[in-house]
Scaffold this motif. Structure first.
Motif, PDB file in Angstrom:
ATOM      1  N   ASP A  35     -16.282   8.505  -2.366  1.00 18.05           N
ATOM      2  CA  ASP A  35     -15.888   7.414  -3.266  1.00 18.05           C
ATOM      3  C   ASP A  35     -14.395   7.088  -3.143  1.00 18.05           C
ATOM      4  O   ASP A  35     -13.732   6.777  -4.127  1.00 18.05           O
ATOM      5  N   TYR A  36     -13.876   7.191  -1.927  1.00 17.98           N
ATOM      6  CA  TYR A  36     -12.501   6.802  -1.594  1.00 17.98           C
ATOM      7  C   TYR A  36     -11.441   7.595  -2.360  1.00 17.98           C
ATOM      8  O   TYR A  36     -10.340   7.105  -2.589  1.00 17.98           O
ATOM      9  N   ALA A  37     -11.764   8.820  -2.740  1.00 18.67           N
ATOM     10  CA  ALA A  37     -10.853   9.640  -3.554  1.00 18.67           C
ATOM     11  C   ALA A  37      -9.504   9.859  -2.868  1.00 18.67           C
ATOM     12  O   ALA A  37      -8.450   9.696  -3.498  1.00 18.67           O
ATOM     13  N   HIS A  38      -9.489  10.250  -1.601  1.00 19.89           N
ATOM     14  CA  HIS A  38      -8.234  10.504  -0.891  1.00 19.89           C
ATOM     15  C   HIS A  38      -7.427   9.220  -0.720  1.00 19.89           C
ATOM     16  O   HIS A  38      -6.211   9.219  -0.887  1.00 19.89           O
ATOM     17  N   PHE A  39      -8.124   8.135  -0.404  1.00 16.95           N
ATOM     18  CA  PHE A  39      -7.432   6.855  -0.229  1.00 16.95           C
ATOM     19  C   PHE A  39      -6.809   6.400  -1.540  1.00 16.95           C
ATOM     20  O   PHE A  39      -5.662   5.951  -1.577  1.00 16.95           O
ATOM     21  N   LYS A  40      -7.553   6.526  -2.634  1.00 15.98           N
ATOM     22  CA  LYS A  40      -7.028   6.112  -3.938  1.00 15.98           C
ATOM     23  C   LYS A  40      -5.788   6.932  -4.304  1.00 15.98           C
ATOM     24  O   LYS A  40      -4.814   6.380  -4.831  1.00 15.98           O
ATOM     25  N   ALA A  41      -5.839   8.232  -4.030  1.00 15.09           N
ATOM     26  CA  ALA A  41      -4.683   9.091  -4.316  1.00 15.09           C
ATOM     27  C   ALA A  41      -3.490   8.684  -3.452  1.00 15.09           C
ATOM     28  O   ALA A  41      -2.356   8.602  -3.941  1.00 15.09           O
ATOM     29  N   TRP A  42      -3.741   8.418  -2.180  1.00 15.01           N
ATOM     30  CA  TRP A  42      -2.684   7.983  -1.266  1.00 15.01           C
ATOM     31  C   TRP A  42      -2.068   6.678  -1.742  1.00 15.01           C
ATOM     32  O   TRP A  42      -0.853   6.511  -1.757  1.00 15.01           O
ATOM     33  N   LEU A  43      -2.922   5.747  -2.154  1.00 12.49           N
ATOM     34  CA  LEU A  43      -2.461   4.445  -2.626  1.00 12.49           C
ATOM     35  C   LEU A  43      -1.627   4.584  -3.906  1.00 12.49           C
ATOM     36  O   LEU A  43      -0.571   3.949  -4.039  1.00 12.49           O
ATOM     37  N   THR A  44      -2.074   5.422  -4.817  1.00 11.57           N
ATOM     38  CA  THR A  44      -1.325   5.663  -6.056  1.00 11.57           C
ATOM     39  C   THR A  44       0.051   6.230  -5.738  1.00 11.57           C
ATOM     40  O   THR A  44       1.065   5.768  -6.279  1.00 11.57           O
ATOM     41  N   GLU A  45       0.084   7.209  -4.843  1.00  9.34           N
ATOM     42  CA  GLU A  45       1.357   7.825  -4.449  1.00  9.34           C
ATOM     43  C   GLU A  45       2.287   6.795  -3.812  1.00  9.34           C
ATOM     44  O   GLU A  45       3.473   6.729  -4.113  1.00  9.34           O
ATOM     45  N   LYS A  46       1.723   5.973  -2.951  1.00  3.85           N
ATOM     46  CA  LYS A  46       2.511   4.936  -2.259  1.00  3.85           C
ATOM     47  C   LYS A  46       3.090   3.951  -3.282  1.00  3.85           C
ATOM     48  O   LYS A  46       4.264   3.567  -3.182  1.00  3.85           O
ATOM     49  N   ASN A  47       2.282   3.545  -4.246  1.00  2.97           N
ATOM     50  CA  ASN A  47       2.735   2.609  -5.274  1.00  2.97           C
ATOM     51  C   ASN A  47       3.801   3.228  -6.168  1.00  2.97           C
ATOM     52  O   ASN A  47       4.742   2.550  -6.587  1.00  2.97           O
ATOM     53  N   GLN A  48       3.639   4.513  -6.473  1.00  3.12           N
ATOM     54  CA  GLN A  48       4.634   5.195  -7.287  1.00  3.12           C
ATOM     55  C   GLN A  48       5.975   5.278  -6.566  1.00  3.12           C
ATOM     56  O   GLN A  48       7.024   5.097  -7.182  1.00  3.12           O
ATOM     57  N   LYS A  49       5.942   5.555  -5.276  1.00  3.86           N
ATOM     58  CA  LYS A  49       7.171   5.610  -4.489  1.00  3.86           C
ATOM     59  C   LYS A  49       7.840   4.240  -4.457  1.00  3.86           C
ATOM     60  O   LYS A  49       9.055   4.130  -4.547  1.00  3.86           O
ATOM     61  N   LYS A  50       7.014   3.196  -4.331  1.00  7.51           N
ATOM     62  CA  LYS A  50       7.544   1.827  -4.276  1.00  7.51           C
ATOM     63  C   LYS A  50       8.237   1.480  -5.604  1.00  7.51           C
ATOM     64  O   LYS A  50       9.288   0.863  -5.623  1.00  7.51           O
ATOM     65  N   GLU A  51       7.611   1.874  -6.716  1.00  5.02           N
ATOM     66  CA  GLU A  51       8.181   1.588  -8.031  1.00  5.02           C
ATOM     67  C   GLU A  51       9.449   2.379  -8.278  1.00  5.02           C
ATOM     68  O   GLU A  51      10.343   1.934  -8.988  1.00  5.02           O
ATOM     69  N   GLY A  52       9.530   3.587  -7.687  1.00  9.34           N
ATOM     70  CA  GLY A  52      10.683   4.459  -7.870  1.00  9.34           C
ATOM     71  C   GLY A  52      11.900   4.056  -7.063  1.00  9.34           C
ATOM     72  O   GLY A  52      13.012   4.499  -7.306  1.00  9.34           O
ATOM     73  N   THR A  53      11.721   3.180  -6.076  1.00 14.74           N
ATOM     74  CA  THR A  53      12.856   2.778  -5.228  1.00 14.74           C
ATOM     75  C   THR A  53      13.580   1.585  -5.770  1.00 14.74           C
ATOM     76  O   THR A  53      13.269   0.904  -6.624  1.00 14.74           O
TER      77      THR A  53
END
Length: 160
Positions: A142-160
Motif C-alpha cells: 500500500d505504498y508505505a515506503h513511498f509515502k514515508a519517503w514523500l513525507t520526509e522529502k516534504n518535511q525537508k522542503k518545508e524546513g529549508t
C-alpha cells in the motif's frame, strides 16, 4: 528536475494506445477491458465489487456488464446464497481478448527494442526488472515506503 521526465509512463501510454486499437477492433473499450481483468482475477465477483474497484457508479457497471454479456465475454449466474444478486464470470472468448491486447503490447515493445544488441539490452532489462519488482512490492505494501519517503522529502522542503 524529475530525471526520467516520466518517459516510462509515456512509452507505456504509446503501447497502450496501440493495444487499445486492437481492442477497438474487437468492440471492447479500455474500461470494459479493465472490468474483464477484474472479473478474470475474481471469477464469480459481483457488480458492487466491480463498481468499487473501477470507481464508477452502479448504472455504469450494469451497462458495462450488459454490453460484455452481449459480446459473449461474460455470463451472469444467480448467486446461490443471495438470489437477488448475480455473480459474474468470464468466458473463453474473454481470454482471447486478453491475449489480443497482451500480444499487441508485446509486439510494440519488441519493435521498440529492435536494433539494440543483447549487450546493450542486458543492463537495461535488468534495471527494468528491478524497477518492476520494487514497484509491485510497494503497491502490495500500500505504498508505505513511498509515502514515508514523500513525507520526509516534504518535511525537508518545508524546513529549508
Amino acid at each position: 528536475m524529475e530525471r526520467t521526465n516520466r518517459k516510462i509512463s509515456k512509452i507505456a501510454r504509446c503501447a497502450q494506445r496501440y493495444a487499445n486499437g486492437s481492442l477497438a477492433k474487437l468492440g471492447v473499450g479500455s474500461t470494459e477491458y479493465e472490468c474483464l481483468l477484474l472479473i478474470r482475477k475474481n471469477e464469480g465477483t459481483t457488480q458492487s465489487y466491480l463498481q468499487e474497484q473501477l470507481h464508477v457508479d452502479k448504472a455504469a457497471v450494469a451497462r458495462m456488464i450488459t454490453n460484455l454479456e452481449k459480446k459473449g465475454l461474460v455470463i451472469r449466474k444467480r448467486d446461490e446464497r443471495d438470489h437477488r444478486a448475480n455473480n459474474i464470470y468470464s468466458t473463453e472468448k474473454a481470454l482471447e481478448v486478453r491475449a489480443d491486447k497482451t500480444g499487441a503490447e508485446s509486439m510494440f515493445y519488441e519493435w521498440l527494442l529492435e536494433g539494440y544488441t543483447e549487450e546493450e539490452l542486458e543492463p537495461f532489462l535488468k534495471v527494468l526488472d528491478q524497477l518492476y519488482v520494487k514497484s509491485r512490492e510497494e503497491r502490495q505494501d500500500d505504498y508505505a515506503h513511498f509515502k514515508a519517503w514523500l513525507t520526509e522529502k516534504n518535511q525537508k522542503k518545508e524546513g529549508t
